[in-house]
Each structure stands twice: as structure tokens, then as C-alpha cells.
Design an enzyme around this catalytic site. Structure first.
Site, PDB file in Angstrom:
ATOM      1  N   ALA A  36      -9.810  56.904 -21.611  1.00  0.00           N
ATOM      2  CA  ALA A  36      -8.771  57.109 -20.598  1.00  0.00           C
ATOM      3  C   ALA A  36      -9.307  57.392 -19.199  1.00  0.00           C
ATOM      4  CB  ALA A  36      -7.853  58.253 -21.021  1.00  0.00           C
ATOM      5  N   TYR A  37     -10.587  57.665 -19.052  1.00  0.00           N
ATOM      6  CA  TYR A  37     -11.128  57.959 -17.731  1.00  0.00           C
ATOM      7  C   TYR A  37     -11.044  56.704 -16.861  1.00  0.00           C
ATOM      8  CZ  TYR A  37     -13.117  62.223 -19.808  1.00  0.00           C
ATOM      9  OH  TYR A  37     -13.285  63.426 -20.449  1.00  0.00           O
ATOM     10  N   SER A  38     -10.213  56.780 -15.851  1.00  0.00           N
ATOM     11  CA  SER A  38      -9.928  55.625 -14.984  1.00  0.00           C
ATOM     12  C   SER A  38      -9.524  54.412 -15.823  1.00  0.00           C
ATOM     13  CB  SER A  38     -11.125  55.296 -14.079  1.00  0.00           C
ATOM     14  OG  SER A  38     -11.340  56.324 -13.143  1.00  0.00           O
ATOM     15  N   HIS A  39      -8.813  54.675 -16.907  1.00  0.00           N
ATOM     16  CA  HIS A  39      -8.247  53.642 -17.771  1.00  0.00           C
ATOM     17  C   HIS A  39      -9.306  52.625 -18.223  1.00  0.00           C
ATOM     18  CE1 HIS A  39      -4.501  52.218 -19.504  1.00  0.00           C
ATOM     19  NE2 HIS A  39      -4.897  50.977 -19.283  1.00  0.00           N
TER      20      HIS A  39
END
Length: 341
Positions: free
Chosen positions: A54-57
Site C-alpha cells: 500500500a505504500y504509494s499504492h
């Protein structure tokens, strides 16, 4: 750099782990600069890299994948799943359906055929822990994952997961990733002792208390820390008051506040590694300059006086809140059933 064993996995990891949350759109959007930061951390002896889908998608995983080309075998690589990755309600959580799908996406973004530590980012009350452990066990047996871990799990959930794994013959969580800093010491009461009892490694996040322990947020003074506008806990007067008491402790010891905070986080015998999350090369350089700092008992005693062991000063906005706390219907009887007579 000294190395510690991640629980009983046999994997040796650095006391500082490089967190990749700040690489990508929500932090440093320059891929080349982010890669240079990763390479400098590896050159300094950090061999533990932690990211998440999920980090910066997904962009963070992509950056890490590019940075590790030619160096993958030298790194203990960790990633996570649970957070939403799309509008589809099944593109999130800890179900077998999503775990089996998302590991393939993460491996593709990371440009590798396996991750060393695959973690559930948060507990998922909608999914039976046996279902989650069964899926993760299959990933280990397939060779796509070397070890599995949890994040922000309450102590009772950690114990339940260990017992379910034992009773069902499943792979068990080998690591836990909780929040931990001088200002957030709640895990010292139960989570760290339980993790130690089960031989789990502990990878702690936010050792700088989301930036409060950098000294950039001072009482009655303007700050250049942009995230203050987004997170309530960064304006919590109780936390800021504690920082004001910690600054003289660091000054007396001849240390920057960041070095005091990091040295504190890795001094606990239950902590394997503390995650640093630099956005710039300057931030990384500052943290690397403190790798040889050792805190005396006198300094640790003074910290205990300011923030007693096993206590939290306020609550992190992103702290895990179980359903029993979040949902009023689970803590309030129906109106007609509340009276004693």
C-alpha cells in the site's frame, strides 16, 4: 554494523531496518534519488528492508525492486498486505483469496521470486486467523515466502495465532511489527514479553514518534513538519510536553534527539530492529551517524521518569483499534437491557 537474529528464524538482520514508506508519491517521488538512499543504507551495513504493497499504492515496492537489482541476495526483504489496493472489497484484508493474489503482485513489483518476511499489516477481524495462517503456510511451502509475521497485533491475538498454528500444524508468525518509541511504550507491558516468549523477532516502527522525536515540533513554536496538519497526535500537548523534557536529556548526553530516540528503541532486549524511514539523503545521514550510540543506565532511568515503562503518551492516530473499541454496539448493551432492575 552488528547483526541480530530475527527471532528464531536464523536470519541475521541489522538493528536499523530501512523502511520504504517514504519512497514514492507520498514521500520522495524521485525514483533515482530514492534508489541512491537505499544503496547508501545498504553500503552502511543495513541489510533489512521493509516495505508494503500500500505504500504509494505499490510504487514503493517498485522502487525497492529496482534498487535491489544485483543485490537481492544480500538483503532480508520484508513486505506487507492488508490495506485496500482498489475499490473492490476483496482487494484488501487477510483472506486466502487476497493473500494468494497480492503476493504475486508484490513479487512482480519487487522483481523477485520470494520475500523473506511476509507480514499482515493489521489484524483482520473478518477473517479467521486459521484461514490466514493456512494461506501463508502454503506460500512458505511454495518457496515464495521464507517467514511470516504480523503487525500491531494485541498480545492476546499473538497468543491465539501461536496456538492455532500449533494445533493445526500450520506455520507460525515469526515476527511482530508494533509501534514503539520513547513516547509509545505500551508494548513493553505485554506485546514484547509475549513475542520473546514465543521466540518472535520484533521489528518496531515509528521510533522517532512520527517526527516528534526529531525536535522539529516544539511547544509554542511554528514547525516545518507538514504532517502535523494531518495527524492529531502530533499536536497532542502531552506528547509535546514529554519532548520538551527529553530535549535537555539529549543535550546533557551530547546527543541529537534523533540519536537518543533510536538508541532507546534498539536497547530493549525484545526489539530486534527499529525501522528508519528517511525521505532524504540528509535524514539518512543523520540517522546513520548515530549507529554507535549507547545509552547509559542513568540516561535510561531519566527517560523512565519522563515516560514510565509500559505506558503511552497519548495515542497514535494510526494505532490499531480492535472492534470492541471501535464499535459502540460491542460495548453498549441495548437500551432496554442497561438498567440493573
Amino acid at each position: 554494523m552488528h547483526y541480530r537474529t530475527l527471532g528464531r528464524t536464523g536470519m541475521k538482520v541489522s538493528p536499523y531496518a530501512l523502511g520504504a514508506m517514504m519512497f514514492g508519491a507520498i514521500g520522495n517521488p524521485d525514483h533515482d534519488d530514492s534508489i541512491r538512499i537505499i544503496h547508501k543504507a545498504l553500503d552502511a551495513g543495513i541489510n533489512f528492508v521493509d516495505t508494503a504493497d500500500a505504500y504509494s499504492h505499490g510504487e514503493s515496492e517498485e522502487i525497492v525492486g529496482k534498487a535491489l537489482k544485483g543485490r537481492r541476495d544480500d538483503v532480508v526483504l520484508a513486505t506487507k498486505l492488508w490495506m485496500p489496493m482498489g475499490d473492490d472489497p476483496n482487494q484488501r484484508g487477510n483472506s486466502r483469496r487476497w493473500i494468494m493474489t497480492e503476493i504475486e503482485h508484490s513479487l512482480r513489483r519487487l522483481q523477485t521470486d520470494h520475500v523473506d518476511l511476509y507480514q499482515i499489516h493489521r489484524p483482520d477481524p473478518d477473517t479467521d486467523i486459521e484461514e490466514t495462517l493456512s494461506a501463508l503456510s502454503d506460500l512458505i511451502h511454495s518457496g515464495k515466502v521464507r517467514a511470516i509475521g504480523s503487525s500491531t497485533m494485541p498480545a492476546s491475538d499473538i497468543v491465539e495465532a501461536q496456538w492455532v498454528a500449533q494445533r493445526r500444524g500450520l506455520e507460525r508468525f515469526r515476527a511482530e511489527q508494533p509501534a514503539y518509541s520513547i513516547l509509545s511504550r505500551g508494548i513493553e507491558a505485554e506485546v514484547l514479553p509475549v513475542a520473546q516468549r514465543y521466540g518472535m523477532g520484533t521489528l518496531v516502527w515509528s521510533p522517532l514518534a512520527q517526527g516528534l522525536l526529531t525536535g522539529r515540533v516544539r511547544k509554542g513554536q511554528p514547525t516545518d513538519l507538514h504532517r502535523v496538519a494531518r495527524f492529531k497526535h502530533l499536536s497532542d500537548e502531552r506528547r509535546i510536553d514529554a519532548v520538551e523534557q527529553l530535549i535537555p536529556v539529549a543535550e546533557k548526553a551530547g546527543l541529537p534527539l534523533t540519536h537518543l530516540a533510536m538508541a532507546f528503541a534498539i536497547a530493549h532486549p525484545g526489539v530486534t530492529s527499529a525501522i528508519i524511514g528517511p525521505r532524504t539523503m540528509e535524514q539518512l545521514d543523520d540517522l546513520l551517524a548515530g549507529v554507535d550510540v549507547t545509552l547509559t543506565d542513568e540516561i535510561l532511568d531519566r527517560i523512565d521518569e519522563i515516560v514510565p515503562p509500559g505506558t503511552d503518551v497519548g495515542t497514535l492516530d494510526m494505532a490499531y483499534r480492535p472492534p470492541a473499541i471501535q464499535r459502540p454496539d460491542l460495548r453498549r448493551r441495548p437500551v432496554g437491557d442497561r438498567a440493573a432492575a
